[in-house]
Structures are given as C-alpha cells and as structure tokens.
Write an enzyme that holds these catalytic residues in place. Structure first.
Site, PDB file in Angstrom:
ATOM      1  N   CYS A   3       0.869  -1.187   0.000  1.00 10.54           N
ATOM      2  CA  CYS A   3       0.000   0.000   0.000  1.00 10.54           C
ATOM      3  C   CYS A   3       0.901   1.229   0.000  1.00 10.54           C
ATOM      4  O   CYS A   3       1.716   1.418   0.911  1.00 10.54           O
ATOM      5  CB  CYS A   3      -0.905  -0.009   1.228  1.00 10.54           C
ATOM      6  SG  CYS A   3      -1.745   1.557   1.515  1.00 10.54           S
ATOM      7  N   CYS A   6       0.746   3.358   3.155  1.00 12.46           N
ATOM      8  CA  CYS A   6       1.423   2.698   4.291  1.00 12.46           C
ATOM      9  C   CYS A   6       2.933   2.843   4.144  1.00 12.46           C
ATOM     10  O   CYS A   6       3.637   3.098   5.133  1.00 12.46           O
ATOM     11  CB  CYS A   6       1.033   1.217   4.370  1.00 12.46           C
ATOM     12  SG  CYS A   6      -0.575   0.942   5.148  1.00 12.46           S
ATOM     13  N   ASP A  29      -0.560  16.504  -2.204  1.00  8.92           N
ATOM     14  CA  ASP A  29      -0.878  15.568  -3.286  1.00  8.92           C
ATOM     15  C   ASP A  29       0.159  15.736  -4.402  1.00  8.92           C
ATOM     16  O   ASP A  29       0.533  16.857  -4.771  1.00  8.92           O
ATOM     17  CB  ASP A  29      -2.285  15.845  -3.827  1.00  8.92           C
ATOM     18  CG  ASP A  29      -2.802  14.688  -4.675  1.00  8.92           C
ATOM     19  OD1 ASP A  29      -3.741  14.011  -4.238  1.00  8.92           O
ATOM     20  OD2 ASP A  29      -2.255  14.475  -5.783  1.00  8.92           O
ATOM     21  N   HIS A  45      -3.981   1.511   8.603  1.00  5.76           N
ATOM     22  CA  HIS A  45      -4.512   1.147   7.286  1.00  5.76           C
ATOM     23  C   HIS A  45      -6.002   0.822   7.390  1.00  5.76           C
ATOM     24  O   HIS A  45      -6.399  -0.222   7.880  1.00  5.76           O
ATOM     25  CB  HIS A  45      -3.773  -0.039   6.662  1.00  5.76           C
ATOM     26  CG  HIS A  45      -4.309  -0.337   5.288  1.00  5.76           C
ATOM     27  ND1 HIS A  45      -3.775   0.226   4.135  1.00  5.76           N
ATOM     28  CD2 HIS A  45      -5.369  -1.077   4.893  1.00  5.76           C
ATOM     29  CE1 HIS A  45      -4.483  -0.177   3.090  1.00  5.76           C
ATOM     30  NE2 HIS A  45      -5.453  -0.979   3.530  1.00  5.76           N
ATOM     31  N   ASN A  86     -13.120  10.339  -1.518  1.00  5.55           N
ATOM     32  CA  ASN A  86     -13.575   9.539  -2.650  1.00  5.55           C
ATOM     33  C   ASN A  86     -13.836   8.102  -2.215  1.00  5.55           C
ATOM     34  O   ASN A  86     -13.115   7.548  -1.390  1.00  5.55           O
ATOM     35  CB  ASN A  86     -12.519   9.543  -3.760  1.00  5.55           C
ATOM     36  CG  ASN A  86     -12.463  10.857  -4.514  1.00  5.55           C
ATOM     37  OD1 ASN A  86     -13.491  11.500  -4.721  1.00  5.55           O
ATOM     38  ND2 ASN A  86     -11.275  11.271  -4.916  1.00  5.55           N
ATOM     39  N   HIS A  95      -6.357   3.312   0.651  1.00  3.52           N
ATOM     40  CA  HIS A  95      -6.015   3.608   2.051  1.00  3.52           C
ATOM     41  C   HIS A  95      -6.743   4.917   2.347  1.00  3.52           C
ATOM     42  O   HIS A  95      -6.482   5.933   1.676  1.00  3.52           O
ATOM     43  CB  HIS A  95      -4.489   3.725   2.192  1.00  3.52           C
ATOM     44  CG  HIS A  95      -3.996   4.065   3.571  1.00  3.52           C
ATOM     45  ND1 HIS A  95      -2.994   3.343   4.207  1.00  3.52           N
ATOM     46  CD2 HIS A  95      -4.344   5.064   4.431  1.00  3.52           C
ATOM     47  CE1 HIS A  95      -2.751   3.879   5.400  1.00  3.52           C
ATOM     48  NE2 HIS A  95      -3.561   4.938   5.550  1.00  3.52           N
ATOM     49  N   HIS A  97      -8.210   8.352   2.945  1.00  2.00           N
ATOM     50  CA  HIS A  97      -7.568   9.669   2.972  1.00  2.00           C
ATOM     51  C   HIS A  97      -8.585  10.727   2.595  1.00  2.00           C
ATOM     52  O   HIS A  97      -9.569  10.453   1.897  1.00  2.00           O
ATOM     53  CB  HIS A  97      -6.371   9.719   2.007  1.00  2.00           C
ATOM     54  CG  HIS A  97      -6.733   9.361   0.595  1.00  2.00           C
ATOM     55  ND1 HIS A  97      -6.852   8.067   0.168  1.00  2.00           N
ATOM     56  CD2 HIS A  97      -7.041  10.130  -0.485  1.00  2.00           C
ATOM     57  CE1 HIS A  97      -7.202   8.047  -1.108  1.00  2.00           C
ATOM     58  NE2 HIS A  97      -7.329   9.297  -1.525  1.00  2.00           N
ATOM     59  N   HIS A  99      -8.993  14.668   1.012  1.00  2.00           N
ATOM     60  CA  HIS A  99      -8.345  15.735   0.248  1.00  2.00           C
ATOM     61  C   HIS A  99      -8.807  17.071   0.815  1.00  2.00           C
ATOM     62  O   HIS A  99     -10.011  17.285   0.976  1.00  2.00           O
ATOM     63  CB  HIS A  99      -8.779  15.700  -1.222  1.00  2.00           C
ATOM     64  CG  HIS A  99      -8.503  14.421  -1.949  1.00  2.00           C
ATOM     65  ND1 HIS A  99      -7.514  14.316  -2.907  1.00  2.00           N
ATOM     66  CD2 HIS A  99      -9.087  13.198  -1.890  1.00  2.00           C
ATOM     67  CE1 HIS A  99      -7.517  13.085  -3.415  1.00  2.00           C
ATOM     68  NE2 HIS A  99      -8.463  12.383  -2.813  1.00  2.00           N
TER      69      HIS A  99
END
Ligand code: AMP
Ligand code: ZN
Length: 109
Positions: A3, A6, A29, A45, A86, A95, A97, A99
């Site tokens: 990942c 990770c 990003d 994770h 998303n 994983h 996250h 934005h």
C-alpha cells in the site's frame, strides 16, 4: 502490505509531512488539483469509507480538527476550500484519505 500510503507512513517511501500526529499525517498531493491540495491520511490502514467502524469517531474528529488548523494556517477561512473523500470507483489509492483543496481548483479530484 503493498500500500503506497502505508509505505509513505512507515518511511519506506520518503516524504516530507506538513503535519504529523500519533494517528495521522498530512502531505501534499503529488498531482495537485488545486492551488493547495493536501492529503490527510490516517496512519492506521483503513481501506476506505466502507471500512470506517463504530470506533472511528475520535479519528474522524481529529481529521476535521486538523482540516480546521490547515485552513487557518493557509488563510483559507475567507477563501474557497473543500474536503473530499472519494469512494468506490472514484477512489484510486485504497487507504482512507481526505483531500483538502483550497484556492482555485483545476479539476475534480
Ligand atoms: P483518490 O482518487 O481519492 O484515491 O486520490 C488519491 C490521490 O493520491 C491522488 O490525488 C494522487 O495524485 C495522490 N497520490 C498518489 N500517489 C501519491 C504520492 N506518492 N504522494 C502524494 N500523493 C499521491
Ligand atoms: Zn495502507
């Protein structure tokens, strides 16, 4: 585990963090969709939104408190900003996250 986030979190892939706590990291990003495009990434994770369990309340509160601090740090309070999570086929890195997009944005994330 294979990942990418990770690997970033455990230092296998070098990355400078804008912020780090015991439970999350923040980094830019790699392919920004806005003037400011940061990723807020829990260290644990968690695959995605569907894997958020009933014990995730503290973590989610910390995510949004971190967003508020970043908004202050980047003087976005009176500017445009949004937070995006998303899921499904819109999610590309498996994983969890968030934005944070600020200022002018170029495209949908
Ligand atoms: P999502 O489509 O919500 O899964 O978004 C994944 C985001 O991770 C995309 O906006 C990518 O540009 C970003 N990304 C992928 N690899 C990296 C990396 N090594 N460092 C920073 N951002 C990345
Ligand atoms: Zn991971």
């Amino acid at each position: 585990m294979d990942c990418i986030f990770c690997k970033i979190i455990n230092g296998e892939i070098p990355k400078e963090f804008d912020y780090e706590s015991d439970s999350l990291v923040v980094f830019p990003d790699i392919n920004p969709s806005a003037d400011l495009h940061l990723l807020i990434v829990p260290k644990k994770h968690i695959g995605g939104i569907r894997d958020i369990g009933e014990n995730s309340g503290n973590l989610l509160a910390e995510v949004y408190q971190t967003v508020n601090q970043l908004v202050k740090d980047h003087n976005l309070s009176d500017n445009l900003y949004r937070v995006v999570l998303n899921g499904g086929k819109a999610q590309h890195v498996p994983h969890l996250h968030f934005h944070l997009l600020g200022g002018n944005w170029k495209r949908m994330v």
